[in-house]
Motif scaffolding. Structure first.
Motif, PDB file in Angstrom:
ATOM      1  N   PRO A 125       0.807  -1.227   0.000  1.00  0.00           N
ATOM      2  CA  PRO A 125       0.000   0.000   0.000  1.00  0.00           C
ATOM      3  C   PRO A 125       0.839   1.276   0.000  1.00  0.00           C
ATOM      4  CG  PRO A 125      -0.994  -1.606   1.445  1.00  0.00           C
ATOM      5  CD  PRO A 125       0.315  -2.198   1.004  1.00  0.00           C
ATOM      6  N   TYR A 224      -5.026   4.615  -0.167  1.00  0.00           N
ATOM      7  CA  TYR A 224      -4.188   3.935   0.827  1.00  0.00           C
ATOM      8  C   TYR A 224      -5.037   3.084   1.769  1.00  0.00           C
ATOM      9  CZ  TYR A 224      -0.846   3.144   4.584  1.00  0.00           C
ATOM     10  OH  TYR A 224      -0.044   2.547   5.521  1.00  0.00           O
ATOM     11  N   THR A 228      -4.774  -0.916   1.657  1.00  0.00           N
ATOM     12  CA  THR A 228      -4.361  -1.573   2.905  1.00  0.00           C
ATOM     13  C   THR A 228      -5.352  -2.654   3.307  1.00  0.00           C
ATOM     14  OG1 THR A 228      -3.232   0.431   3.678  1.00  0.00           O
ATOM     15  CG2 THR A 228      -3.833  -1.214   5.338  1.00  0.00           C
TER      16      THR A 228
END
Length: 471
Positions: A125, A224, A228
């Motif tokens: 990520p 992100y 993730t």
């Protein structure tokens, strides 16, 4: 490079025809009906549907299709207003706008194609977010097409061991192929058209930076968090990275100063004005602009001479994408001629209902309407001609648009660049990135599946940006 030769023939042909043959008044936009807009709508609809619904036919005949729609403009113009008026209109558009537009795209495409990001990294990520940020910054320097072509294969290699990786390419289209190119005329074709119409080079930077930064930061944060979550969900399901680890290296850096030369040439044409012009049958060509285009073409050929072919081969470089853009935009620029003439008539023209949508009760511009109308049409047509339409609708005077009407020009610019990301066809690199990702085995969403992504992620961000920066 055949399109460069074609344009040279066009100029040479214009030079040998008697000047009196082209002396003509402008088109009477206030008396032209909406029927004149049919070819423009037709060519944009063809571009929107052709690659998706009849790709094989489109691949072999898109040039003929563009020529067909252009003929449907030139012939009626000639019959209705005379050869002189028709030819003067076409020459004015092609010599002043199309040539500089396609020369810049050709140079950025050629020079960036000689830069290779080699090696392999793992798409965590944090790494993916960093790559998207780098790409977004690059887009305003080497153009959205250049940045997309340089980085798309490295980011695919970085994530080829991931089970979930389509979202990486979707956000790549959002950020690198579109929104990142909002800070300079080099970044996205609509902004370069504005520059050709007289908008200062750094006006774009100063007026677009706040909203662009806001949108990029939000999208990177959303990406992100999403990446993730998917990365953790994959866990041990991630396969062994099929691409062997190797040190990341940037090859072909000899092209970097050539990109700097392109920027310098454009800045030169905006700063230096010797007052020397050459008239080609009523169309005035300024020396600084001719010199700019000559320098940019020269830098592109220098890149071809000094770049190693193996780097271009590794990038999958070929001439077809820029040839397609050159042919299609030649048709678009011709088809938009009568549309612009009608728009210049304002409330006296056939587009009065559309003009009234972006005009307040007291005649002031409705910037929110400019932003969303420009943006929505950019997403489903093409953002360069859409920008030009609304630029003219706002008056078409660059000095007024940069000063008194600066919020309006900002709204038009932001709508065209940002919302080009709404579909695969909103901006030239979008479909190229989609095609490359699919060829590498990534399960990209369909045309309408991608729209669901953009509506769910981009539209809320654009609504928020409207309240903060546009309204």
């Amino acid at each position: 490079m055949r399109f460069v030769v074609w344009m040279a023939v066009l100029v040479a042909g214009g030079l040998v025809v008697p000047e009196t043959a082209f002396a003509a008044e402008g088109l009477p936009g206030d008396s032209m009906s909406l029927l004149w807009a049919i070819p423009f709508a037709g060519i944009l609809l063809s571009i929107a549907t052709g690659p998706l619904f009849f790709p094989h036919f489109w691949e072999h005949h898109y040039g003929k299709i563009a020529a067909f729609w252009a003929v449907l403009v030139v012939v009626p113009l000639t019959l209705g207003f005379g050869f002189s008026t028709a030819m003067a209109s076409v020459l004015h558009t092609m010599l002043l706008e199309y040539m500089s537009f396609i020369i810049l795209l050709f140079a950025l495409f050629t020079i960036s194609g000689g830069i290779l990001v080699a090696g392999n990294i793992h798409g965590t990520p944090l790494v993916n977010t960093g790559l998207l940020l780098i790409g977004a910054i690059m887009a305003s320097i080497v153009g959205t097409t250049g940045a997309s072509m340089i980085l798309i294969r490295p980011i695919i290699r970085a994530n080829d061991g991931r089970k979930h990786n389509a979202h990486v390419i979707i956000f790549f289209i959002f950020l690198v192929s579109n929104i990142g190119g909002s800070l300079t005329p080099l970044g996205d074709p609509p902004l370069f058209l504005g520059f050709l119409r007289g908008v200062d080079f750094f006006w774009t930077t100063t007026h677009m930076l706040p909203s662009a930064t806001f949108i990029v930061v939000i999208l990177l944060a959303v990406f992100y968090l999403l990446d993730t979550m998917l990365y953790r969900r994959e866990g041990e399901m991630r396969v062994v990275d099929p691409t062997p680890d190797s040190r990341v290296r940037i090859r072909g850096l000899i092209n970097a100063p050539l990109l700097g030369g392109v920027i310098a040439a454009i800045l030169m044409s905006g700063i230096w004005d010797p007052g020397i012009t050459f008239t080609v049958h009523g169309t005035e060509l300024e020396l600084q602009n001719l010199l700019r285009d000559a320098i940019i073409v020269g830098l592109a050929f220098v890149s071809l001479a000094v770049s190693r072919q193996e780097f271009r081969d590794a990038n999958g470089f070929n001439w077809e994408p820029i040839l397609e853009v050159a042919k299609l935009f030649a048709g678009i620029f011709i088809c938009i001629i009568p549309v612009i003439a009608i728009l210049q008539a304002g409330l006296d023209g056939a587009f009065a209902p559309l003009v009234s949508l972006v005009t307040g009760a007291a005649g002031e511009p409705n910037n929110v309407a400019y932003f969303w109308l420009t943006g929505t049409l950019s997403g489903f047509l093409d953002n360069a001609p859409t920008y030009l339409v609304f630029f003219e609708m706002a008056g078409g005077n660059p000095q007024e648009l940069m000063t008194v009407l600066a919020p309006t020009l900002t709204a038009i610019s932001a709508g065209a660049v940002y919302m080009g990301a709404l579909t695969y066809i909103g901006n030239a690199p979008n479909f190229m990135v989609y095609a490359i990702a699919r060829s590498q085995g990534i399960a990209m969403p369909s045309f309408f599946g991608y729209i669901l992504w953009s509506v769910a992620i981009l539209v809320p961000v654009f609504i928020l940006a409207t309240f903060i920066f546009i309204a």
